[in-house]
Motif scaffolding. Structure first.
Motif, PDB file in Angstrom:
ATOM      1  N   TRP A 367     -54.753  44.377 -14.200  1.00  0.00           N
ATOM      2  CA  TRP A 367     -55.189  43.459 -15.294  1.00  0.00           C
ATOM      3  C   TRP A 367     -55.869  42.699 -14.814  1.00  0.00           C
ATOM      4  O   TRP A 367     -56.589  42.490 -16.044  1.00  0.00           O
ATOM      5  N   TYR A 371     -58.655  42.523 -17.968  1.00  0.00           N
ATOM      6  CA  TYR A 371     -59.256  40.793 -18.440  1.00  0.00           C
ATOM      7  C   TYR A 371     -61.045  40.885 -18.007  1.00  0.00           C
ATOM      8  O   TYR A 371     -61.202  40.004 -19.663  1.00  0.00           O
ATOM      9  N   LYS A 382     -59.750  41.671 -27.773  1.00  0.00           N
ATOM     10  CA  LYS A 382     -58.671  40.977 -26.793  1.00  0.00           C
ATOM     11  C   LYS A 382     -57.371  42.576 -27.445  1.00  0.00           C
ATOM     12  O   LYS A 382     -56.992  43.042 -26.767  1.00  0.00           O
ATOM     13  N   LEU A 385     -58.522  45.195 -24.413  1.00  0.00           N
ATOM     14  CA  LEU A 385     -57.593  44.871 -24.140  1.00  0.00           C
ATOM     15  C   LEU A 385     -55.737  45.112 -24.026  1.00  0.00           C
ATOM     16  O   LEU A 385     -55.439  46.018 -22.955  1.00  0.00           O
ATOM     17  N   LYS A 386     -55.342  44.688 -25.176  1.00  0.00           N
ATOM     18  CA  LYS A 386     -54.350  45.505 -25.342  1.00  0.00           C
ATOM     19  C   LYS A 386     -53.859  47.014 -24.854  1.00  0.00           C
ATOM     20  O   LYS A 386     -53.007  47.394 -23.957  1.00  0.00           O
ATOM     21  N   SER A 390     -51.514  49.192 -22.503  1.00  0.00           N
ATOM     22  CA  SER A 390     -51.133  50.811 -22.775  1.00  0.00           C
ATOM     23  C   SER A 390     -51.411  51.106 -22.286  1.00  0.00           C
ATOM     24  O   SER A 390     -50.288  52.328 -21.755  1.00  0.00           O
ATOM     25  N   PHE A 409     -46.630  43.494 -18.529  1.00  0.00           N
ATOM     26  CA  PHE A 409     -48.470  43.056 -19.383  1.00  0.00           C
ATOM     27  C   PHE A 409     -48.144  42.425 -20.751  1.00  0.00           C
ATOM     28  O   PHE A 409     -49.209  41.920 -20.882  1.00  0.00           O
ATOM     29  N   GLN A 410     -46.928  42.660 -21.568  1.00  0.00           N
ATOM     30  CA  GLN A 410     -47.433  41.752 -22.387  1.00  0.00           C
ATOM     31  C   GLN A 410     -46.932  40.527 -22.963  1.00  0.00           C
ATOM     32  O   GLN A 410     -47.731  39.091 -23.618  1.00  0.00           O
ATOM     33  N   ARG A 412     -48.235  38.527 -20.350  1.00  0.00           N
ATOM     34  CA  ARG A 412     -49.447  38.748 -19.003  1.00  0.00           C
ATOM     35  C   ARG A 412     -50.067  37.893 -20.827  1.00  0.00           C
ATOM     36  O   ARG A 412     -51.198  36.950 -20.911  1.00  0.00           O
ATOM     37  N   TYR A 413     -50.355  39.083 -21.514  1.00  0.00           N
ATOM     38  CA  TYR A 413     -50.573  39.266 -22.855  1.00  0.00           C
ATOM     39  C   TYR A 413     -50.784  37.749 -23.978  1.00  0.00           C
ATOM     40  O   TYR A 413     -51.297  37.471 -24.117  1.00  0.00           O
ATOM     41  N   GLU A 414     -49.289  37.847 -23.685  1.00  0.00           N
ATOM     42  CA  GLU A 414     -48.626  36.722 -25.044  1.00  0.00           C
ATOM     43  C   GLU A 414     -49.306  35.053 -24.034  1.00  0.00           C
ATOM     44  O   GLU A 414     -49.832  34.641 -25.011  1.00  0.00           O
ATOM     45  N   ALA A 416     -51.725  34.330 -22.174  1.00  0.00           N
ATOM     46  CA  ALA A 416     -52.999  34.802 -22.547  1.00  0.00           C
ATOM     47  C   ALA A 416     -53.530  34.089 -23.770  1.00  0.00           C
ATOM     48  O   ALA A 416     -54.751  33.503 -24.086  1.00  0.00           O
TER      49      ALA A 416
END
Length: 626
Positions: A367, A371, A382, A385-386, A390, A409-410, A412-414, A416
C-alpha cells in the motif's frame, strides 16, 4: 533410493548422539545421560537430556524430541537426505543409490565438491600470503575482524589467467570448467574466472563450498562476480550464509534477508547471525519458499535508496502468488543512503535492532509503495491507485488470503479518501507515520503525520527555488536525501526533475553543477533545469551565482550561507503542510468547544506559522508569504 528401516537404524546406532550434539552445544555428563541448556529455547537451567543408549534427546522445558537425523534437520536446518548423507559419511556407511545414472551424478557432484574444497584452500592460502596484502588491507579498512575473516573463509584470487588452473591441475581442466572456476570459450585455452578479487565462498546448507563470489579490488567491472550455475550451484535457489543462519534462527525465531554478502558479514559480526542474502538477483520464489521452511515471516532489509525500495517491492510481488496461511514477509527500510554496515558504524547495533523490532507488514508495504507512486491530487490518480492494488490482489492464488487483502486495501482506500467524521474528528488521509518537524524556528508534531508531503500553491514556488539551489549546489542533494524523497511536487515537470536529481546524486559520489547539467542534458528535464537557473524571482541566497572574482574565503562564506539557507527552505516546505493541517484542526476545536487548552494550542500553531513566515522573509526578499 530405498532407505530401509534396518539401514536407518544401523545409521543411528553408529552415531554417538552426545558427541554430535556436543559440537554445537555444551553438554555435561549426568549419570548415564548427558544434560545441556536446550538449544531450541532460551533457558538458564538445563532441562535438555541426551540418552546415547536409546539414541534420542528430549527437552522437558519445550518438548523438543528426536534422534540424530531429527537433530540435523531441526537444529542444523538440513533436508532429510542431506542429514542422512552427512551422518552416513561420518559413520562410513554408503548411501544406496537409486539407479546407475543417479549414482553417476552423485559421483560427479562428490568430485566437484573435492574441486571446490581444494579451490577454497588455495584462495585462503593466497589471501594469507604476500599477494593477499591488498585484500587484507581492504577488510581491515572495513573493520572486518580476524575472527570474521576465518568464520567466513575469505580468500584471494591473484590477477592471473592461469595460477588457479596450474595449482589445481590434478583435477583436470574439464572438472575445473564444470565447477565454474575456469572459463573456456570454443577451442581456446581455458583461463581462470576469478582474477584480482577478494574471494567469498558460498556454501550449501551442509557447509560445503559450492560456489564463489569475487569482489574486485581496485578498478574494474563488475564489482561482484559470482560463479555460474553448475551441478552444485543454482543461483536462484541458493541463499548466502544459510548454513550459519539456519541454526541461529532456531534461537531467535527469525530470519533477516539483506541485499548482499558484505551486508550479511557486517550484521553477523555485529551479533545478528540469523541473516542470509540472495546472490546478485532479486529474491526468487524458490528462495522465499526455502526461508519459509525456517520461519513464517522473514524480515527483508533493503537499502533506503530507490534501488533498494524497488528490490523490496519486487520481492513483495513475487511472494503474492505463493502466499499461504500464516506465511508472509516483513520489511524494514534503512535510512536513505545507508546500508546495514553504515548504520551499525554510525549508530551502533542497537539502531539496527530497533528497526527490526518494528517491521512493516507485507500489505502495508505494498500500500505504501503504491500510495507514494504519484501525487493523488485528481480523481483519476486516486482511481489509478485503487486499480493497482486491486491488480495485486488478483495475483494472490489463495482465495482466503486474497479476500483479506481485498478488505484491507479497501479500508485503507476509504480511510484515505472517504473517511467520515466520527466523534467530531476531521477527515484525514491514511499515510504511514513520520516524525514531526522540529527546528530552531518551530517545534511541533502534527497529529496527521505524513510519509509523503504534497507540495502545491505558494510552496510550489518555493520548491522551484529549492530545485534551482540544488542544481547550483549538487553536493547538498545527498545531504537532504531523506527529506527530498518525501516531497511530492504537484507540478509533474518539477517532480520529474526532482527524481532525476536524486538519481544523479545516488549514481555519483562527487558532482558539480556542470557535471549535473551534462547528465540532465540526456533527459527531458534539461530545459526545466536551465530555466530554474535563469529564474531569480524568489531571490534566495542559494539561487545566486557565486562571484568568480571574489576571494576564496569570501566565496566559502557565501557558499556556507547558501547551504544553510537551502537546508532551512527544504525544512519549511517539508513541514508546512503538516502545520497547516494541525492549525486547521485546532481552529475547528476552538469553534466546537472553546477551552483554555484548545485556544492555547491554536495560538501556539499560529505562532509557528508566523515563524515560518518570518524565516522565509529572512531567506528571500519576498514579503507576501500567505
Amino acid at each position: 533410493m530405498t532407505l530401509t528401516p534396518q539401514w536407518l537404524e544401523e545409521l543411528r546406532s553408529r552415531t554417538t548422539l552426545s558427541t554430535l550434539i556436543g559440537r554445537t552445544v555444551k553438554v555435561t555428563k549426568s549419570g548415564r545421560e548427558f544434560k545441556a541448556c536446550c538449544p531450541f529455547h532460551n533457558e538458564k537451567t538445563p532441562s535438555f537430556t541426551i540418552n546415547d543408549e536409546k539414541g534420542f534427546y528430549h527437552c522437558f522445558g519445550c518438548g523438543a524430541h528426536g534422534d540424530a537425523i531429527r537433530w540435523m534437520t531441526d537444529q542444523r536446518g538440513l533436508g532429510f537426505m542431506d542429514a542422512v548423507k552427512d551422518l552416513a559419511s561420518e559413520a562410513q556407511m554408503k548411501v544406496p543409490a537409486p539407479d546407475p545414472q543417479a549414482a553417476k551424478r552423485q559421483e560427479t557432484r562428490a568430485t566437484l565438491h573435492d574441486v571446490m574444497a581444494a579451490a577454497q584452500d588455495w584462495f585462503v592460502a593466497q589471501f594469507n600470503g604476500i599477494e593477499g596484502a591488498h585484500a587484507r588491507e581492504y577488510l581491515k579498512n572495513r573493520s572486518i575482524s580476524e575472527k570474521t575473516i576465518r568464520d567466513f573463509g575469505f580468500g584471494f584470487a591473484p590477477d592471473s589467467r592461469g595460477r588457479l588452473k596450474d595449482a589445481l591441475s590434478v583435477h583436470g581442466v574439464d572438472q575445473l570448467v564444470e565447477a565454474g572456476l575456469l572459463i573456456k570459450v570454443d577451442d581456446k585455452e581455458a583461463y581462470d574466472r576469478f582474477r584480482g578479487r577478494l574471494m567469498i565462498p558460498i556454501r550449501d546448507p551442509r557447509g560445503r563450498v559450492i560456489a564463489f563470489g569475487g569482489r574486485i579490488l581496485g578498478d574494474g567491472e563488475p564489482k561482484y562476480l559470482n560463479s555460474p550455475d553448475t551441478p552444485l550451484f543454482d543461483k536462484g535457489r541458493t541463499l548466502y550464509n544459510l548454513d550459519k543462519a539456519s541454526p541461529a534462527s532456531r534461537q531467535t525465531g527469525r530470519i533477516l534477508v539483506v541485499e548482499g554478502y558484505m551486508d550479511v558479514i557486517a550484521l553477523a559480526q555485529a551479533g545478528f547471525e540469523d541473516v542470509v542474502a540472495p546472490l546478485g538477483t532479486a529474491l526468487t520464489e524458490h528462495q522465499i519458499e526455502r526461508i519459509w521452511k525456517m520461519v513464517e515471516a522473514p524480515i527483508l532489509c533493503f537499502d533506503g535508496d530507490n534501488a533498494g525500495q524497488k528490490a523490496a517491492m519486487r520481492a513483495a510481488l513475487r511472494a503474492l502468488p505463493i502466499l499461504k496461511p500464516s506465511h508472509s514477509l516483513k520489511f524494514i527500510s534503512l535510512p536513505a543512503g545507508q546500508d546495514p554496515d553504515d548504520l551499525i558504524r554510525s549508530d551502533g547495533a542497537q539502531a539496527f535492532a530497533a528497526l527490526i523490532n518494528k517491521p512493516q507488514m507485507l500489505s502495508e508495504k505494498i500500500w505504501q509503495v503504491e500510495y507514494d507512486a504519484e501525487p493523488l491530487d485528481t480523481p483519476e490518480a486516486k482511481a489509478g491507485l485503487k486499480k493497482r492494488v486491486s491488480d495485486h490482489v488478483r495475483d494472490i492464488a489463495d482465495q482466503d488470503i486474497a479476500q483479506h487483502y481485498r478488505h484491507d486495501f479497501q479500508e485503507r482506500y476509504e480511510q484515505a479518501f472517504f473517511a467520515r467524521r466520527e466523534n467530531n474528528q476531521p477527515n484525514r488521509p491514511y499515510r504511514p507515520s513520520k516524525g514531526g518537524f522540529k527546528s530552531r524556528y518551530v517545534s511541533f508534531t502534527p497529529k496527521d503525520e505524513t510519509k509523503s508531503v504534497l507540495v502545491d500553491g505558494y510552496d510550489l514556488r518555493i520548491a522551484k527555488g529549492i530545485l534551482g539551489g540544488l542544481i547550483r549546489h549538487p553536493s547538498r542533494i545527498s545531504k537532504h536525501f531523506e527529506e527530498l524523497m518525501i516531497l511530492k511536487l504537484a507540478d509533474s515537470q518539477l517532480q520529474a526533475l526532482l527524481t532525476e536529481l536524486t538519481k544523479c546524486a545516488m549514481g555519483k559520489e562527487t558532482l558539480d553543477m556542470q557535471g549535473l547539467l551534462t547528465i540532465l542534458e540526456q533527459t527531458d528535464c534539461y530545459n526545466v533545469a536551465k530555466g530554474l537557473l535563469r529564474a531569480d524571482a524568489l531571490n534566495f541566497t542559494f539561487n545566486r551565482k557565486l562571484p568568480d572574482d571574489a576571494p576564496s574565503d569570501e566565496i566559502s562564506i557565501l557558499a556556507k550561507r547558501a547551504h544553510q539557507d537551502l537546508a532551512e527552505a527544504i525544512k519549511v516546505v517539508t513541514a508546512r503542510p503538516g502545520l497547516e493541517a494541525a492549525l486547521a484542526e485546532a481552529t475547528r476545536r476552538v469553534q466546537d468547544d472553546l477551552t483554555d487548552e484548545s485556544f492555547a494550542e491554536q495560538q501556539r500553531l499560529r505562532q509557528a506559522k508566523q515563524e515560518f513566515h518570518e524565516r522565509l522573509v529572512e531567506l528571500t526578499q519576498i514579503d507576501d508569504v500567505v
